[in-house]
Design a protein around this motif. Structure first.
Motif, mmCIF file in Angstrom:
data_model
loop_
_atom_site.group_PDB
_atom_site.id
_atom_site.type_symbol
_atom_site.label_atom_id
_atom_site.label_comp_id
_atom_site.label_asym_id
_atom_site.label_seq_id
_atom_site.Cartn_x
_atom_site.Cartn_y
_atom_site.Cartn_z
ATOM 1 N N SER A 134 67.609 73.560 24.521
ATOM 2 C CA SER A 134 67.370 73.648 26.147
ATOM 3 C C SER A 134 66.493 72.136 26.406
ATOM 4 O O SER A 134 65.810 71.667 25.638
ATOM 5 N N LYS A 135 66.887 71.672 27.434
ATOM 6 C CA LYS A 135 66.294 70.488 27.913
ATOM 7 C C LYS A 135 65.392 70.725 29.064
ATOM 8 O O LYS A 135 64.740 69.765 29.738
ATOM 9 N N ARG A 136 64.890 72.056 29.247
ATOM 10 C CA ARG A 136 64.053 72.380 30.115
ATOM 11 C C ARG A 136 62.571 72.665 29.788
ATOM 12 O O ARG A 136 61.504 72.923 30.477
ATOM 13 N N GLN A 137 62.521 73.004 28.413
ATOM 14 C CA GLN A 137 61.464 73.265 27.877
ATOM 15 C C GLN A 137 61.281 72.992 26.221
ATOM 16 O O GLN A 137 62.363 72.896 25.612
ATOM 17 N N TRP A 138 60.019 72.783 25.846
ATOM 18 C CA TRP A 138 59.891 72.425 24.442
ATOM 19 C C TRP A 138 59.120 73.459 23.568
ATOM 20 O O TRP A 138 59.967 74.191 22.932
ATOM 21 N N LEU A 139 57.836 73.736 23.692
ATOM 22 C CA LEU A 139 57.267 74.725 22.719
ATOM 23 C C LEU A 139 57.014 75.975 23.837
ATOM 24 O O LEU A 139 56.451 75.898 24.863
ATOM 25 N N VAL A 140 57.748 77.058 23.473
ATOM 26 C CA VAL A 140 57.629 78.207 24.383
ATOM 27 C C VAL A 140 57.225 79.251 23.501
ATOM 28 O O VAL A 140 57.696 79.648 22.589
ATOM 29 N N PHE A 141 56.225 80.172 24.301
ATOM 30 C CA PHE A 141 55.667 81.196 24.058
ATOM 31 C C PHE A 141 56.362 82.378 24.701
ATOM 32 O O PHE A 141 55.972 82.421 26.130
ATOM 33 N N TYR A 142 57.074 83.216 24.211
ATOM 34 C CA TYR A 142 57.620 84.391 24.987
ATOM 35 C C TYR A 142 57.119 85.662 24.494
ATOM 36 O O TYR A 142 57.319 85.788 23.464
ATOM 37 N N ARG A 143 56.677 86.412 25.411
ATOM 38 C CA ARG A 143 56.237 87.675 25.320
ATOM 39 C C ARG A 143 55.270 87.883 24.083
ATOM 40 O O ARG A 143 55.424 88.524 23.036
ATOM 41 N N VAL A 144 54.467 87.043 24.169
ATOM 42 C CA VAL A 144 53.282 87.131 22.878
ATOM 43 C C VAL A 144 52.176 87.701 23.542
ATOM 44 O O VAL A 144 51.911 87.784 24.809
ATOM 45 N N ASN A 145 51.156 88.422 22.849
ATOM 46 C CA ASN A 145 49.942 89.079 23.429
ATOM 47 C C ASN A 145 48.956 88.674 22.525
ATOM 48 O O ASN A 145 48.934 88.788 21.482
ATOM 49 N N GLY A 146 47.884 88.166 23.283
ATOM 50 C CA GLY A 146 46.585 87.919 22.342
ATOM 51 C C GLY A 146 46.795 86.733 21.494
ATOM 52 O O GLY A 146 45.908 86.565 20.700
ATOM 53 N N LEU A 147 47.603 86.000 21.813
ATOM 54 C CA LEU A 147 47.526 84.439 21.004
ATOM 55 C C LEU A 147 46.725 83.689 21.553
ATOM 56 O O LEU A 147 46.472 83.377 22.821
ATOM 57 N N SER A 148 46.124 83.053 20.438
ATOM 58 C CA SER A 148 45.131 81.915 20.782
ATOM 59 C C SER A 148 45.758 80.618 20.303
ATOM 60 O O SER A 148 45.891 80.665 18.996
ATOM 61 N N LEU A 149 46.246 79.550 21.227
ATOM 62 C CA LEU A 149 46.634 78.431 20.705
ATOM 63 C C LEU A 149 45.540 77.322 20.846
ATOM 64 O O LEU A 149 44.797 77.227 21.954
ATOM 65 N N GLN A 150 44.943 76.860 19.716
ATOM 66 C CA GLN A 150 43.620 76.103 19.813
ATOM 67 C C GLN A 150 43.567 75.210 18.622
ATOM 68 O O GLN A 150 44.265 74.913 17.920
ATOM 69 N N GLY A 151 42.495 74.273 18.758
ATOM 70 C CA GLY A 151 42.267 73.308 17.795
ATOM 71 C C GLY A 151 42.088 71.964 18.546
ATOM 72 O O GLY A 151 41.804 71.854 19.530
ATOM 73 N N ASP A 152 41.696 70.906 17.561
ATOM 74 C CA ASP A 152 41.372 69.533 18.052
ATOM 75 C C ASP A 152 42.481 68.657 18.074
ATOM 76 O O ASP A 152 42.601 67.535 18.118
ATOM 77 N N GLY A 153 43.918 69.236 17.497
ATOM 78 C CA GLY A 153 44.906 68.269 17.386
ATOM 79 C C GLY A 153 45.681 67.942 18.667
ATOM 80 O O GLY A 153 44.872 68.351 19.938
ATOM 81 N N VAL A 154 46.734 67.350 18.651
ATOM 82 C CA VAL A 154 47.588 66.832 19.531
ATOM 83 C C VAL A 154 48.843 67.325 19.830
ATOM 84 O O VAL A 154 49.626 67.581 18.688
ATOM 85 N N ILE A 155 49.364 67.515 21.079
ATOM 86 C CA ILE A 155 50.579 67.804 21.331
ATOM 87 C C ILE A 155 51.384 66.862 22.025
ATOM 88 O O ILE A 155 50.918 66.302 23.135
ATOM 89 N N ASP A 156 52.273 66.025 21.544
ATOM 90 C CA ASP A 156 52.512 64.584 22.145
ATOM 91 C C ASP A 156 54.066 64.993 22.627
ATOM 92 O O ASP A 156 55.064 64.990 21.951
ATOM 93 N N GLY A 157 54.257 64.905 23.928
ATOM 94 C CA GLY A 157 55.656 65.404 24.507
ATOM 95 C C GLY A 157 56.606 64.176 24.504
ATOM 96 O O GLY A 157 57.687 64.196 24.765
ATOM 97 N N ARG A 158 55.974 62.767 24.161
ATOM 98 C CA ARG A 158 56.872 61.710 24.159
ATOM 99 C C ARG A 158 57.865 61.474 25.407
ATOM 100 O O ARG A 158 59.150 61.640 25.119
#
Ligand SMILES: *[C@@H]1O[C@H](CO)[C@@H](O)[C@H](O)[C@H]1NC(C)=O
Ligand SMILES: *[C@@H]1O[C@H](CO)[C@@H](O)[C@H](O)[C@H]1NC(C)=O
Ligand SMILES: *[C@@H]1O[C@H](CO)[C@@H](O)[C@H](O)[C@H]1NC(C)=O
Ligand SMILES: *[C@@H]1O[C@H](CO)[C@@H](O)[C@H](O)[C@H]1NC(C)=O
Ligand SMILES: *[C@@H]1O[C@H](CO)[C@@H](O)[C@H](O)[C@H]1NC(C)=O
Ligand SMILES: *[C@@H]1O[C@H](CO)[C@@H](O)[C@H](O)[C@H]1NC(C)=O
Ligand SMILES: *[C@@H]1O[C@H](CO)[C@@H](O)[C@H](O)[C@H]1NC(C)=O
Length: 451
Positions: A134-158
């Motif tokens: 897909s050219k419309r989306q990169w990191l996709v979370f689909y139908r997840v429940n109670g997820l915690s996406l966290q931290g001090d890191g970096v997400i670099d979309g370039r």
């Protein structure tokens, strides 16, 4: 605009074709997930001694920034998802993982933690974007429940090479805009998910929206840093659509488009202590495009700063459309050199003169502006209330609004058109053009504007 089943099926089936990976885990155990109280302070629970850690490097991810680590992430996610104990998927510090467009899905029934301490990086632009993904989306979370996406890191979309495509505004030869399609990937997308939290991360240089929540219930965002250059097209910071019960706190965003944008079908949104700018400010809309229905209500945005932005707090609707925007409170917002600090635009049109006049509109009512203070760019009216001819704005209330030109002494008068409401205190500049009382109901419209 409701997310109809058909739209969803079409959309998701197109994702399905694009991605070989879709977790087949059944969704039946969604209800057995522990609930996350959205009001309670949600704390990162990676240190929890009962949490089992799934380090992506133990699943074959290398982290040299060059090797494609997508498969390692899939395997780590699957294993963490299958774990009986609370699981933490760990993206370790000091490594950079190159990841293709990917969908993380499955009802990992134990409130999984996705802990990012290192960097996750996207392929460098459209030419190297893997074919068939897909050219419309990169990191996709689909139908997840109670997820915690966290931290001090970096997400670099370039995003740089995407921003420079000749189909982007004024990026063609001689500052023209060549015709599209002009898809670019949203960096992080949560789709049809519940009780998700996103805490602490740095999101950089997305090629399009940085974070998008779509069809979600229960979202908690805290302490994010989102950065993209001020001239990067469509890099909205956080976009919310068809999503309810959202809290966004303590977040700093600078980018080339809206800081936070709130689309149709969003309600019960609480935004506090965010710093926006440079960028285009906080926006509700645009709503009612192509005569669609939009319902947005119960939105509070408070204790925030907007600086060096095109707009401050804006509500924008196209002509045409149905539904309403109501119960919106803007409280204690500091403006610093903002071109249009307070803006309602019911004549939104991307190409001037190309939008025909219509006889319906998304209704705007019960909007309050309290303690909106600071400076505006001296070239434009600090308060612009351009309401619809067919359905005027009603019950706009102002108190403690104080806006001064950032340079010179030349104060510009507010602009009002079909704007009804109440000045509860004197404002600077005074909004003498605001109309008293109520224009009367528009009986033929009420059904169409009902939400
Ligand atoms: C989400 O959290 C709320 C509030 O804690 C809870 O009532 C609800 O059941 C949770 N939803 C799911 C699907 O776990
Ligand atoms: C973001 O992109 C800009 C412009 O391309 C670049 O100068 C900057 O270094 C990038 N930031 C990161 C962290 O990659
Ligand atoms: C990107 O992320 C880095 C952390 O690696 C951060 O220091 C930087 O300020 C961010 N933003 C930009 C625009 O580079
Ligand atoms: C507001 O958010 C900023 C940035 O995250 C943080 O440093 C600051 O402590 C927050 N202020 C309050 C009062 O929570
Ligand atoms: C409005 O939203 C807030 C959360 O932001 C929620 O606590 C409150 O109950 C909502 N009000 C109504 C009437 O739904
Ligand atoms: C639309 O309405 C505006 C304002 O009432 C008017 O100036 C303009 O001529 C109209 N345009 C068309 C195409 O009817
Ligand atoms: C008008 O708006 C205020 C504040 O936004 C709200 O408290 C009040 O209930 C509204 N009045 C009506 C008549 O809807």
């Amino acid at each position: 605009m409701g997310l109809s089943f058909i739209t969803f099926v079409l959309y998701f089936s197109s994702l399905y074709v694009h991605f070989s990976y879709v977790n087949s885990r059944s969704l039946n155990d969604i209800s057995s997930a522990p609930s996350l109280a959205p009001t309670a302070a949600i704390t990162p629970n990676v240190q929890s001694c009962t949490s089992k850690v799934f380090n992506v490097r133990s699943f074959g991810a290398i982290g040299d920034g060059v090797t494609d680590d997508t498969q390692g992430f899939r395997m780590a996610w699957d294993s963490a998802c299958d774990s009986d104990e609370p699981a933490t998927l760990l993206v370790p510090e000091h490594y950079t993982f190159l990841i293709r467009s990917i969908i993380f899905t499955g009802s990992c029934g134990n409130g999984m933690v996705f802990q990012i301490e290192g960097t996750i990086t996207a392929p460098d632009g459209p030419r190297v974007w893997p074919k068939g993904t897909s050219k419309r989306q990169w990191l996709v979370f689909y139908r997840v429940n109670g997820l915690s996406l966290q931290g001090d890191g970096v997400i670099d979309g370039r995003g740089e090479k995407w921003w420079d495509l000749p189909c982007k505004p004024h990026k063609g030869p001689h500052r023209t805009t060549l015709p599209g399609p002009c898809d670019s990937p949203v960096a992080i997308r949560f789709f049809m998910s519940t009780n998700v939290t996103v805490i602490g991360l740095n999101v950089n240089n997305s090629s399009q929206f940085n974070i998008r929540f779509d069809g979600c219930h229960g979202v908690y965002v805290d302490s994010l840093t989102i950065n993209a250059p001020s001239l990067s097209p469509n890099t909205d910071g956080i976009h919310i659509e068809n999503t309810n019960d959202v809290k966004i706190y303590n977040t700093v965003i600078s980018n080339g488009d809206d800081c936070v944008s709130i689309g149709a079908g969003s309600y019960n949104i609480d935004i506090k202590n965010i710093t926006c700018g440079p960028g285009h400010g906080i926006s509700i809309g645009s709503l009612g495009m192509r005569n669609t229905r939009a319902c947005v209500s119960n939105i509070t945005i408070r204790d925030s700063v907007i600086m060096h932005s095109d707009n401050g707090v804006r509500i924008k609707t196209w002509q045409g459309g149905f539904g309403s925007v109501s119960k919106v409170r803007f409280i204690n917002i500091q403006m610093d050199t903002v071109r249009n600090p307070i803006m309602i635009d019911q004549y939104y049109c991307q190409i001037k003169g190309r939008c025909p006049n219509r006889t319906s509109a998304v209704r705007i009512h019960d909007i309050s502006y309290q303690k909106i203070m600071g400076t505006y760019d001296y070239r434009s009216a600090p308060i612009h209330l351009g309401c619809s001819d067919s359905v005027p704005c009603t019950n706009l209330t102002f108190s403690d609004v104080e806006l001064w030109p950032s340079q010179g002494r030349n104060m510009l008068n507010p602009f009002c058109w079909n704007a009804y409401g109440d000045l509860q205190t004197l404002t600077i500049p005074p909004v003498f053009c605001l109309l008293d009382g109520n224009p009367g109901l528009f009986p033929q419209k009420t059904d169409l504007n009902h939400c």
